[in-house]
Motif scaffolding. Structure first.
Motif, PDB file in Angstrom:
ATOM      1  N   SER A  47      22.458  22.237  61.148  1.00  0.00           N
ATOM      2  CA  SER A  47      23.553  22.510  61.630  1.00  0.00           C
ATOM      3  C   SER A  47      23.602  23.790  62.643  1.00  0.00           C
ATOM      4  N   ALA A  48      24.511  23.945  63.398  1.00  0.00           N
ATOM      5  CA  ALA A  48      24.580  25.153  64.163  1.00  0.00           C
ATOM      6  C   ALA A  48      24.716  26.554  63.335  1.00  0.00           C
ATOM      7  N   GLU A  49      25.490  26.294  62.180  1.00  0.00           N
ATOM      8  CA  GLU A  49      25.499  27.464  61.404  1.00  0.00           C
ATOM      9  C   GLU A  49      24.106  27.985  60.788  1.00  0.00           C
ATOM     10  N   THR A  50      23.275  26.960  60.662  1.00  0.00           N
ATOM     11  CA  THR A  50      21.959  27.281  59.972  1.00  0.00           C
ATOM     12  C   THR A  50      20.881  27.002  60.848  1.00  0.00           C
ATOM     13  N   ARG A  51      21.186  27.193  62.313  1.00  0.00           N
ATOM     14  CA  ARG A  51      20.115  27.100  63.106  1.00  0.00           C
ATOM     15  C   ARG A  51      18.898  27.955  62.996  1.00  0.00           C
ATOM     16  N   TYR A  52      19.245  29.433  62.647  1.00  0.00           N
ATOM     17  CA  TYR A  52      18.080  30.415  62.381  1.00  0.00           C
ATOM     18  C   TYR A  52      17.692  30.644  61.228  1.00  0.00           C
ATOM     19  N   SER A  53      17.939  29.555  60.220  1.00  0.00           N
ATOM     20  CA  SER A  53      17.717  29.878  58.773  1.00  0.00           C
ATOM     21  C   SER A  53      16.475  29.837  58.576  1.00  0.00           C
ATOM     22  N   THR A  54      15.262  29.317  59.399  1.00  0.00           N
ATOM     23  CA  THR A  54      13.904  29.482  59.426  1.00  0.00           C
ATOM     24  C   THR A  54      13.311  30.583  60.198  1.00  0.00           C
ATOM     25  N   ARG A  55      14.309  31.281  60.824  1.00  0.00           N
ATOM     26  CA  ARG A  55      13.583  32.237  61.810  1.00  0.00           C
ATOM     27  C   ARG A  55      13.273  33.707  61.127  1.00  0.00           C
ATOM     28  N   ILE A  56      12.144  34.133  61.474  1.00  0.00           N
ATOM     29  CA  ILE A  56      11.671  35.492  60.805  1.00  0.00           C
ATOM     30  C   ILE A  56      12.341  36.730  61.531  1.00  0.00           C
ATOM     31  N   ASP A  57      12.690  37.694  60.667  1.00  0.00           N
ATOM     32  CA  ASP A  57      13.555  38.556  61.240  1.00  0.00           C
ATOM     33  C   ASP A  57      12.578  39.979  61.289  1.00  0.00           C
ATOM     34  N   TRP A  58      12.524  40.266  62.598  1.00  0.00           N
ATOM     35  CA  TRP A  58      11.434  41.285  62.833  1.00  0.00           C
ATOM     36  C   TRP A  58      12.236  42.667  63.023  1.00  0.00           C
ATOM     37  N   GLU A  82      11.745  30.024  71.693  1.00  0.00           N
ATOM     38  CA  GLU A  82      13.022  30.252  72.131  1.00  0.00           C
ATOM     39  C   GLU A  82      14.034  30.499  71.140  1.00  0.00           C
ATOM     40  N   ASP A  83      13.628  30.592  69.727  1.00  0.00           N
ATOM     41  CA  ASP A  83      14.508  30.986  68.845  1.00  0.00           C
ATOM     42  C   ASP A  83      14.509  32.763  68.623  1.00  0.00           C
ATOM     43  N   TYR A  84      13.815  32.920  69.498  1.00  0.00           N
ATOM     44  CA  TYR A  84      13.674  34.642  69.040  1.00  0.00           C
ATOM     45  C   TYR A  84      13.971  35.435  70.391  1.00  0.00           C
ATOM     46  N   GLY A  85      14.599  34.824  71.378  1.00  0.00           N
ATOM     47  CA  GLY A  85      15.122  35.642  72.512  1.00  0.00           C
ATOM     48  C   GLY A  85      16.253  36.685  72.001  1.00  0.00           C
ATOM     49  N   GLU A  86      17.177  36.196  70.965  1.00  0.00           N
ATOM     50  CA  GLU A  86      18.056  37.159  70.627  1.00  0.00           C
ATOM     51  C   GLU A  86      17.556  38.404  69.692  1.00  0.00           C
ATOM     52  N   GLN A  87      16.432  38.363  69.289  1.00  0.00           N
ATOM     53  CA  GLN A  87      15.620  39.377  68.693  1.00  0.00           C
ATOM     54  C   GLN A  87      15.111  40.213  70.000  1.00  0.00           C
ATOM     55  N   LEU A 125      -3.468  39.150  83.905  1.00  0.00           N
ATOM     56  CA  LEU A 125      -2.030  39.284  83.701  1.00  0.00           C
ATOM     57  C   LEU A 125      -1.368  39.883  84.580  1.00  0.00           C
ATOM     58  N   ALA A 126      -0.328  39.612  85.330  1.00  0.00           N
ATOM     59  CA  ALA A 126       0.306  40.460  86.195  1.00  0.00           C
ATOM     60  C   ALA A 126       1.279  41.375  85.346  1.00  0.00           C
ATOM     61  N   LEU A 127       1.442  42.468  85.299  1.00  0.00           N
ATOM     62  CA  LEU A 127       2.397  43.053  84.230  1.00  0.00           C
ATOM     63  C   LEU A 127       3.417  43.622  84.870  1.00  0.00           C
ATOM     64  N   ASN A 128       4.461  42.911  84.574  1.00  0.00           N
ATOM     65  CA  ASN A 128       5.964  43.238  85.394  1.00  0.00           C
ATOM     66  C   ASN A 128       6.590  44.217  84.695  1.00  0.00           C
ATOM     67  N   THR A 129       7.246  45.270  85.050  1.00  0.00           N
ATOM     68  CA  THR A 129       8.272  46.232  84.341  1.00  0.00           C
ATOM     69  C   THR A 129       9.530  45.781  83.981  1.00  0.00           C
ATOM     70  N   ASN A 130       9.909  44.411  84.295  1.00  0.00           N
ATOM     71  CA  ASN A 130      11.274  44.022  83.933  1.00  0.00           C
ATOM     72  C   ASN A 130      11.150  42.782  83.021  1.00  0.00           C
ATOM     73  N   PRO A 131      11.200  43.065  81.825  1.00  0.00           N
ATOM     74  CA  PRO A 131      10.856  41.937  80.768  1.00  0.00           C
ATOM     75  C   PRO A 131      11.668  40.918  80.778  1.00  0.00           C
ATOM     76  N   GLN A 132      12.961  40.933  81.715  1.00  0.00           N
ATOM     77  CA  GLN A 132      13.950  39.584  81.734  1.00  0.00           C
ATOM     78  C   GLN A 132      13.354  38.643  82.644  1.00  0.00           C
ATOM     79  N   ASN A 133      12.333  39.012  83.706  1.00  0.00           N
ATOM     80  CA  ASN A 133      11.726  38.113  84.507  1.00  0.00           C
ATOM     81  C   ASN A 133      11.205  36.712  83.653  1.00  0.00           C
ATOM     82  N   SER A 134      11.538  35.761  84.155  1.00  0.00           N
ATOM     83  CA  SER A 134      10.867  34.520  83.665  1.00  0.00           C
ATOM     84  C   SER A 134       9.531  34.067  84.320  1.00  0.00           C
TER      85      SER A 134
END
Length: 505
Positions: free
Chosen positions: A301-312, A353-358, A227-236
């Motif tokens: 719906s868009a309002e409930t998009r994250y209703s099944t998302r675990i909160d970390w 993809e549902d956890y990028g905001e966290q 694994l190449a370990l990059n120090t920029n977590p935003q890199n795709s």
């Protein structure tokens, strides 16, 4: 001798558990030969990482590296086993507590770590620099000039000491070694998000050159991933995670005890093969059965998009706590899970993809998830009929295959383990082995189990966060799983994860 099956498929057939022959496979363990789960070096420069767990050193780079390694593979508990002996648990699970994986760090040369080779020693939470020389060029050569290594300064390497698992599980240990390493890769990806790294997974490398780089013999211990370990977590993610090996059809009749080594040698990459461009993932899930119930898991719906998302939690603090307190559950009550809990478990495992905001990586690296299929045997989930379902991640729905309560059959399929009988749901990861080998040669066997292990680790952590119990099972009656659950014959079962309400431990 030319054969009809490549050696990976031959290995898989030979290491299946079967009710009529499993008693013959059993052996009395020689506890005097139980391998140590720790590797020691007699010489080297030690870097103690423990002081940086105190958060008062005002050295954020050291703190990030220290916590990252602790969360990935560090010791988390000590359990007395009798006779004055103790077993040490780690943040990544391992079959039988044998921990066949080792972790190395290669530095290109930074203010933090001078150029050289480092071994992570979990028993002391130290990094040991056992070779102090510039070796980045050799690393890049061994990885066929992978682009992820061009700009980063650090690389992680996992290896396997095969005897640690083979001592107990014999030839079938090869499966467990790579499932265990997959758990570790899952931790790398999640711990990296917490502490500001981005791992880029590299599965296509010259095994001989990587083993030589770390001074390994390639037989007793060998490299399993880079694994190449990059120090920029935003890199795709970029660059291929996979390369193929040949599919070996010319091999002798192998005795028991020779299968593990033979498959490992056959699945090595000697030279970089010419590979066609990676095909885009299919737009639809593999199975769409014309019968049976279909249960949607998608938000409406868009309002409930994250209703099944675990909160970390804020800054992923609860994820860090969950990794450190994770344990494999030893018993379930038999009570039912809720439907919402099952949705959350599947969402975290298959929809990063549902956890990028966290702050989590929304595109963690795998080898080839398009080869992995998922079936769920439901014994006790409120709002769901008992039976076997195919999980369609793209459509986000469960598609019923068989309608039946399987508790007793699952108890039998899991070699009489009560975990199979008392769990609310069992998740089966499978793959079309012939298709995988046609794509990646015998090396596909590694990739499949590494990916299944990483998915299993996400289930592990999601279940613990929800207050549920979870335990992986790699020992089962292979062919009978397909027969009982109605899973298509071409799906080879890789791994089982049991989920349920934990009994008081």
């Amino acid at each position: 001798m030319s054969r009809s099956l490549p050696i990976s498929a031959y290995y898989h057939q030979r290491t299946k558990y079967d009710p009529e022959t499993i008693a013959q496979r059993g052996k009395q363990l020689d506890w005097s030969k139980q391998p140590s789960p720790f590797k020691a070096y007699k010489i080297g420069t030690s870097y103690d990482l423990k002081p940086y767990l105190e958060l008062d050193k005002n050295e954020p780079e050291w703190e990030a590296l220290s916590f990252f390694l602790l969360l990935s593979y560090g010791l988390t508990a000590k359990i007395a086993t009798g006779g004055g002996q103790s077993m040490y648990l780690r943040s990544a699970p391992s079959a039988g507590g044998l921990y066949p994986a080792e972790v190395y760090l290669i530095s290109r040369g930074t203010e933090l770590l001078p150029a050289g080779l480092y071994h992570y020693q979990p028993q002391t939470h130290n990094l040991l620099r056992f070779w102090d020389d510039h070796c980045w060029a050799e690393l890049r050569e061994a990885c066929f000039l992978h682009p992820a290594l061009e700009k980063t300064q650090l690389a992680l390497v996992t290896t396997a000491i095969f005897y640690r698992s083979a001592w107990r599980y014999e030839d079938r240990a090869y499966r467990r070694v790579f499932l265990d390493t997959g758990h570790l890769l899952g931790n790398f990806n999640l711990a990296a998000s917490i502490h500001g790294f981005r791992p880029h997974l590299i599965g296509g490398f010259s095994d001989r050159l990587m083993d030589e780089l770390l001074y390994l013999d390639g037989e007793a211990e060998s490299v399993t991933s880079v694994l190449a370990l990059n120090t920029n977590p935003q890199n795709s993610s970029f660059g291929r995670t996979t390369l193929p090996s040949p599919a070996m059809l010319d091999y002798p009749e192998l005795d028991d005890g020779e299968l593990l080594s033979a498959l490992h040698q056959a699945s090595k990459i000697i030279t970089k093969a010419s590979v066609p461009p990676r095909q885009p993932d299919a737009l639809e899930d593999k199975y769409n059965f014309p019968f049976g119930l279909k249960v949607s898991l998608a938000s409406i719906s868009a309002e409930t998009r994250y209703s099944t998302r675990i909160d970390w939690g804020e800054d992923l603090e609860e994820l860090e706590e969950t990794i450190l307190k994770r344990r494999s559950t030893r018993g379930y009550t038999g009570e039912a899970l809720t439907f919402d809990e099952l949705k959350q478990l599947l969402n975290f495992t298959y929809h990063p993809e549902d956890y990028g905001e966290q702050g989590l990586m929304d595109d963690p690296d795998y080898f080839d998830l398009s080869l992995i299929e998922t079936f769920v045997a439901v014994s006790g989930v409120e709002g769901l009929d008992s039976g076997c379902y195919y999980y369609a991640p793209k459509a986000q729905e469960l598609r019923q295959i068989r309608f039946k309560n399987f508790r007793e059959e699952l108890h039998y399929l899991c070699l009489g383990q009560n975990l199979g009988r008392d769990a609310g749901a069992l998740v089966f990861h499978t793959a079309d082995l012939a298709l995988a080998v046609s794509r990646y040669g015998d090396r596909a066997y590694r990739y499949l189990h590494l990916d299944a292990g990483q998915l299993g680790q996400r289930f592990n952590l999601a279940a613990i966060q929800l207050g549920l119990g979870v335990s992986g099972i790699a020992g089962f009656f292979d062919d009978q799983v397909n027969d009982v659950l109605g899973i298509p014959d071409d799906e080879a079962v890789l791994y089982i994860t049991t989920l349920g309400v934990p009994r008081d431990q």
